[in-house]
Design a protein around this motif. Structure first.
Motif: not given
Length: 260
Positions: A85-112
């Motif tokens: 639920t917080l994966s996109f919100i917590g990655a606000e800096g990445y998503l607004k300032q880079t062209n990184v693919n957004a779909q990696i952020f929900p996966v990020r928390g799952v892998l941790v």
């Protein structure tokens, strides 16, 4: 669908770095470090197991292993859903300032959380060996496909939580409430046979989390392997959930940065 996976593959090194950083930060300056991944579920198991073993009239050494085996995947799923639920919100800096693919952020928390789950399973085997060394068998290897199915389902619910909370910021507390209810409705503390004996077996048969817990819990105990029906149901639920969650993420992908 293809662009979802290709995007993750393109940014796989970023994803790997983020997961490693999250794990390092989580245990930074911690005296016990990764041991907390083991002590947290173990502490809950000892407290809950002691009480409910008395209620159900079972020996703690018989009741606690089953509880530990079921609580580990549950904590993984609930943590993945909550983190999603917080994966996109917590990655606000990445998503607004880079062209990184957004779909990696929900996966990020799952892998941790999946890494923490593996630590907990290792701890389970160590404790279970001292409690019931004779229970160890090749049946335990069936936990490997179970973990793959569980991981797919966790990514799906993390994706869904990320998209819904992006649009409805009150979703996180609502989801936590839902999971609290599901915890007591899912055969984790109590055996599924109790509901079946009372004629309420439909309560767990319609519960997707029951199948996810079962494909981990049963093999870990080493006594038997879940039925083919349970595996097939878990696979179908996981794949359908993942497919729907990918559609949700990709539909929102271009709008995420504007909604943060």
């Amino acid at each position: 669908m293809l662009s979802y996976f290709s995007g993750i593959w393109r940014d796989r090194y970023i994803l790997q770095s983020l997961v490693k950083t999250d794990l390092n930060l989580k245990y930074k300056k911690s005296i016990l470090g990764v041991a907390w991944s083991v002590l947290t579920p173990l502490g809950l198991v000892v407290i809950i197991g002691t009480v409910y073993s008395i209620i159900f009239g079972m020996k703690p050494e018989d009741f606690i292993p089953g509880l530990f085996a079921g609580l580990n995947p549950w904590i993984f799923l609930s943590s993945s859903a909550d983190g999603g639920t917080l994966s996109f919100i917590g990655a606000e800096g990445y998503l607004k300032q880079t062209n990184v693919n957004a779909q990696i952020f929900p996966v990020r928390g799952v892998l941790v959380n999946f890494t923490n789950l593996l630590y907990s399973i290792i701890a389970f085997f160590i404790i279970y060996f001292f409690l019931k060394p004779g229970a160890f068998s090749l049946n335990m290897l069936a936990v490997i496909p179970g973990l793959i199915i569980l991981l797919i389902f966790a990514i799906a619910i993390s994706n869904i939580g990320a998209v819904v909370n992006l649009n409805i910021r009150d979703f996180q507390p609502l989801q936590s409430l839902i999971f609290q209810g599901l915890f007591y409705a899912t055969p984790i503390i109590f055996p599924a046979r109790i509901l079946k004996e009372k004629g309420f077996d439909y309560l767990y048969k319609i519960n997707p989390f029951y199948y996810m817990i079962e494909i981990i819990k049963t093999p870990l105990l080493g006594e038997e392997i879940p039925s083919l029906n349970i595996y097939m149901t878990a696979i179908i639920i996981s794949l359908i959930s993942l497919f729907l969650s990918i559609l949700m993420v990709m539909r929102e992908k271009k709008k995420i940065a504007f909604k943060l």
